[in-house]
Design a protein around this motif. Structure first.
Motif, PDB file in Angstrom:
ATOM      1  N   UNK A  24       0.808  -1.217   0.000  1.00 29.46           N
ATOM      2  CA  UNK A  24       0.000   0.000   0.000  1.00 29.46           C
ATOM      3  C   UNK A  24       0.837   1.261   0.000  1.00 29.46           C
ATOM      4  N   UNK A  25       1.905   1.278   0.809  1.00 27.94           N
ATOM      5  CA  UNK A  25       2.749   2.471   0.846  1.00 27.94           C
ATOM      6  C   UNK A  25       3.497   2.665  -0.470  1.00 27.94           C
ATOM      7  N   UNK A  26       3.957   1.575  -1.085  1.00 27.03           N
ATOM      8  CA  UNK A  26       4.641   1.684  -2.379  1.00 27.03           C
ATOM      9  C   UNK A  26       3.702   2.227  -3.449  1.00 27.03           C
ATOM     10  N   UNK A  27       2.466   1.764  -3.469  1.00 31.81           N
ATOM     11  CA  UNK A  27       1.493   2.281  -4.437  1.00 31.81           C
ATOM     12  C   UNK A  27       1.193   3.744  -4.175  1.00 31.81           C
ATOM     13  N   UNK A  28       1.129   4.119  -2.899  1.00 24.78           N
ATOM     14  CA  UNK A  28       0.897   5.518  -2.566  1.00 24.78           C
ATOM     15  C   UNK A  28       2.021   6.420  -3.046  1.00 24.78           C
ATOM     16  N   UNK A  29       3.241   5.895  -3.038  1.00 23.84           N
ATOM     17  CA  UNK A  29       4.389   6.674  -3.534  1.00 23.84           C
ATOM     18  C   UNK A  29       4.432   6.717  -5.057  1.00 23.84           C
ATOM     19  N   UNK A  39      -0.536 -13.792  -0.490  1.00 18.91           N
ATOM     20  CA  UNK A  39      -1.131 -13.215  -1.701  1.00 18.91           C
ATOM     21  C   UNK A  39      -2.369 -12.400  -1.358  1.00 18.91           C
ATOM     22  N   UNK A  40      -3.187 -12.911  -0.425  1.00 19.14           N
ATOM     23  CA  UNK A  40      -4.373 -12.165   0.000  1.00 19.14           C
ATOM     24  C   UNK A  40      -3.980 -10.854   0.655  1.00 19.14           C
ATOM     25  N   UNK A  41      -2.905 -10.867   1.458  1.00 15.41           N
ATOM     26  CA  UNK A  41      -2.430  -9.637   2.076  1.00 15.41           C
ATOM     27  C   UNK A  41      -1.957  -8.626   1.046  1.00 15.41           C
ATOM     28  N   UNK A  42      -1.218  -9.102   0.031  1.00 17.23           N
ATOM     29  CA  UNK A  42      -0.764  -8.199  -1.034  1.00 17.23           C
ATOM     30  C   UNK A  42      -1.949  -7.624  -1.806  1.00 17.23           C
ATOM     31  N   UNK A  43      -2.954  -8.459  -2.070  1.00 15.70           N
ATOM     32  CA  UNK A  43      -4.144  -7.983  -2.784  1.00 15.70           C
ATOM     33  C   UNK A  43      -4.913  -6.953  -1.969  1.00 15.70           C
ATOM     34  N   UNK A  44      -4.882  -7.071  -0.623  1.00 20.03           N
ATOM     35  CA  UNK A  44      -5.480  -6.024   0.204  1.00 20.03           C
ATOM     36  C   UNK A  44      -4.734  -4.710   0.004  1.00 20.03           C
ATOM     37  N   UNK A  45      -3.410  -4.800  -0.157  1.00 20.50           N
ATOM     38  CA  UNK A  45      -2.630  -3.591  -0.429  1.00 20.50           C
ATOM     39  C   UNK A  45      -3.047  -2.928  -1.723  1.00 20.50           C
ATOM     40  N   UNK A  46      -3.434  -3.734  -2.707  1.00 28.15           N
ATOM     41  CA  UNK A  46      -3.951  -3.211  -3.973  1.00 28.15           C
ATOM     42  C   UNK A  46      -5.433  -2.832  -3.870  1.00 28.15           C
ATOM     43  N   UNK A  47      -6.038  -3.062  -2.700  1.00 30.01           N
ATOM     44  CA  UNK A  47      -7.472  -2.843  -2.466  1.00 30.01           C
ATOM     45  C   UNK A  47      -8.320  -3.666  -3.444  1.00 30.01           C
ATOM     46  N   UNK A  48      -7.808  -4.831  -3.787  1.00 27.34           N
ATOM     47  CA  UNK A  48      -8.499  -5.777  -4.662  1.00 27.34           C
ATOM     48  C   UNK A  48      -9.037  -6.888  -3.772  1.00 27.34           C
ATOM     49  N   UNK A  49     -10.262  -6.745  -3.286  1.00 34.06           N
ATOM     50  CA  UNK A  49     -10.775  -7.678  -2.276  1.00 34.06           C
ATOM     51  C   UNK A  49     -12.012  -8.448  -2.721  1.00 34.06           C
ATOM     52  N   UNK A  88       5.857  -2.081  -5.450  1.00 32.44           N
ATOM     53  CA  UNK A  88       4.759  -2.795  -4.794  1.00 32.44           C
ATOM     54  C   UNK A  88       4.796  -4.271  -5.175  1.00 32.44           C
ATOM     55  N   UNK A  89       4.996  -4.545  -6.465  1.00 30.53           N
ATOM     56  CA  UNK A  89       5.089  -5.932  -6.912  1.00 30.53           C
ATOM     57  C   UNK A  89       6.300  -6.618  -6.298  1.00 30.53           C
TER      58      UNK A  89
END
Length: 464
Positions: free
Chosen positions: A309-314, A383-393, A320-321
Motif C-alpha cells: 500500500x505504501x509503495x502504491x501511494x508513492x 497473496x491475500x495480504x498483497x491484494x489487500x494492499x492493492x485494495x483488490x478484495x 509494490x510488486x
C-alpha cells in the motif's frame, strides 16, 4: 523506482525489503500471539475450576471468535487506505478517513455484541447439553460487553499499522494478556468483594482487557508525535455514509473471506462429531497447532499489505510488486521451517495436549497433513495480504469462497465420509480436502495478484 533503489543490486534490494518487512511484521506477530493467547488463558484457568466451566468457555470461543474475525476482517480495509495515503504524503486525508472507519467500528462492534447476546438458538441447534447453555451464554454476555471496544481498537491499530507503526499494537496486546490473567483470577474465584463467577468470569475479564487496550491505543495515537500529522483527533466528524460505504466495500469481502477460511474448520469438526470423542480430540489438537503456526504467515501478510500500500501511494507500482514477491518468499521460507519441525516433532507436539496414546497417534497423523499444507497456506494468505494492499478484495473473496467451500470441503467430505472415491478415510480425508482447497486458493490468488500488479504498472506507464 526511486534513485536510491535503482543503484542497489538485486540481492541488496531483497535484503533491504526483508528487513523492512520483518521490522513491521515482528511486532504484529507478537501482538497477534498475545491476543490469541487470551482465549487460551481463559480455557486453562476455567478448566481448573471444573470440566463444565471449561466446556462453557470452549463453546463460547467457538461462537465469538468467528464473529470477531468477521468483524475485524471488515475493518481491516483501513490499513491499505491509510498506507496508500501515507505513501503519497497525503497526511491531511488520513484523519478524516480513520474517523469514518471509527464510526463503522461502532456499528460493527454493536452488531457483533448483539449477535453474541442472541447466540442461545445456535447453542440449542448444536444440541449442547442443557446445563452448559447458561454458563456459555454468561461467558458470551461478558465478551459482548467488550466487542465495541475491540472494534474501535482494531481501527486504531489499522491506522497505526498503515503508518508503518506496528509496535503499539504489540505493546497493547501484551498489556491485554497481562491484565487478563489477574482479572480472570478475580472474577473466577470471587475477590475484591465480587462473587465467584467461574468460567463466566473469564468473559467479563476479557471484556475489561479489551476496553483497556482500546483506551491505551487511543491515548498512544492521540499524543504520540508520529501521529500528529494525520490530525485524527483534531476535530469531530459526523458519519459520512459515502466514505463509510467505500470502506465497507473493500472491508466486507475481507471479513467474509477470513470468516470462510476459519469457519470451514468448525464445519469439519461438526462432520467428525459422529466418529467419536477420540477422533474429535485428535482433530482439535491438530487444528490448535495449525492455528498457532498460522499466526506467523498471517502476521507477515498484514505487513505485506502495508508495504504494498505504501509503495502504491508513492507511485511505485513496480516496488509494490517487488514487495509482494519478497513477502511471498519470506512466507515460503517460514513454511519450510514450520513444516520440517511439525514433521519431525509431531508426536512430541501431540503429547503436550494429552497422555492418551490413541489420541496422540491420530493427532500426529493429522499434524502431518497440517505440515504439508503450510506451503499453500503461506502462499494464499500472503497473496491475500498483497491484494489487500492493492485494495483488490471482492474477487479475492469470491476465489476464496470457491476454493474452500466449492472445492476443499466437497473433496474432503467425499474422501473422508463417503465411498464415492474409494474406502472412506475419516479425518485424514477431510484434511486432504483442506490441502486441495488451500492449494486451489493459493494458485488462484497468485494469478489474481500477478494480474493486479501488471494492471497497476500499465496504468502508471499510461499516466507517465
Amino acid at each position: 523506482m526511486n534513485t536510491a533503489t535503482a543503484t542497489l543490486t538485486r540481492p541488496a534490494r531483497i535484503s533491504r525489503e526483508v528487513r523492512g518487512l520483518l521490522t513491521l511484521a515482528l511486532p504484529i506477530i507478537i501482538g497477534q500471539l498475545a491476543t490469541t493467547a487470551m482465549s487460551f488463558v481463559d480455557a486453562v484457568m476455567a478448566g481448573r475450576v471444573s470440566p463444565q466451566d471449561l466446556a462453557a468457555v470452549g463453546l463460547g470461543n467457538s461462537i465469538w471468535i468467528p464473529v470477531y474475525l468477521l468483524m475485524t476482517g471488515t475493518l481491516l480495509a483501513t490499513t491499505p487506505k491509510v498506507a496508500q495515503r501515507y505513501g503519497a504524503g497525503q497526511f491531511s486525508e488520513i484523519g478524516p478517513l480513520v474517523r469514518q472507519s471509527l464510526w463503522l467500528a461502532v456499528v460493527v462492534g454493536i452488531t457483533g455484541a448483539l449477535l453474541l447476546l442472541c447466540a442461545e438458538p445456535i447453542l440449542r441447534a448444536m444440541k449442547v447439553e442443557p446445563d452448559l447453555i447458561a454458563p456459555s451464554m454468561g461467558y458470551l454476555h461478558g465478551i459482548a460487553a467488550g466487542m465495541p471496544a475491540i472494534a474501535l481498537y482494531y481501527v486504531l491499530r489499522c491506522f497505526s499499522d498503515g503508518l508503518g507503526r506496528t509496535r503499539p499494537s504489540m505493546v497493547m496486546g501484551l498489556c491485554g494478556l497481562a491484565l487478563n490473567i489477574p482479572l480472570n483470577y478475580i472474577f473466577i474465584y470471587g475477590h475484591l468483594g465480587l462473587p465467584a463467577m467461574g468460567g463466566v468470569g473469564c468473559g467479563w475479564a476479557t471484556a475489561i482487557a479489551m476496553w483497556v487496550m482500546m483506551l491505551g491505543l487511543a491515548g498512544w495515537t492521540r499524543w504520540g508525535p508520529a501521529y500528529q500529522s494525520s490530525e485524527l483527533f483534531k476535530r469531530f466528524d459526523w458519519p459520512q455514509w459515502a466514505v463509510i460505504k467505500r470502506v465497507l466495500g473493500i472491508g466486507l469481502p475481507i471479513g467474509i473471506a477470513i470468516f470462510a477460511e476459519s469457519s470451514i474448520f468448525a464445519v469439519i469438526a461438526l462432520l467428525l462429531g459422529s466418529l467419536g470423542a477420540t477422533v474429535v480430540s485428535g482433530h482439535q489438537i491438530a487444528l490448535n497447532v495449525s492455528s498457532l503456526v498460522f499466526m506467523i504467515p498471517y502476521s507477515l501478510s498484514m505487513a505485506v499489505t502495508v508495504r504494498v500500500g505504501q509503495a502504491l501511494g508513492r507511485g511505485e507500482p513496480r516496488e509494490a510488486r517487488f514487495a509482494a514477491g519478497v513477502g511471498m518468499g519470506t512466507a515460503l521460507a517460514y513454511a519450510c521451517v514450520s513444516c520440517s519441525l511439525m514433521l519431525v516433532f509431531r508426536e512430541q507436539i501431540a503429547a503436550i495436549y494429552t497422555p492418551d496414546p490413541v489420541v496422540i497417534h491420530l493427532a500426529s497423523m493429522l499434524i502431518v497433513f497440517s505440515a504439508l499444507f503450510q506451503f499453500s497456506d503461506s502462499i494464499q494468505v500472503t497473496a491475500a495480504g498483497a491484494l489487500r494492499g492493492y485494495q483488490d478484495t471482492r474477487v479475492t473473496m469470491v476465489l476464496t469462497l470457491f476454493a474452500y467451500w466449492g472445492v476443499g470441503l466437497p473433496v474432503g467430505y467425499a474422501l473422508g465420509l463417503t465411498d464415492w472415491l474409494g474406502e472412506p478415510s475419516g479425518p485424514s480425508g477431510l484434511w486432504q480436502g483442506l490441502i486441495v482447497g488451500l492449494s486451489c486458493a493459493a494458485g488462484m490468488l497468485l494469478v489474481r495478484l500477478a494480474r493486479s500488479a501488471r494492471r497497476r504498472i500499465r496504468a502508471d506507464k499510461a499516466r507517465g
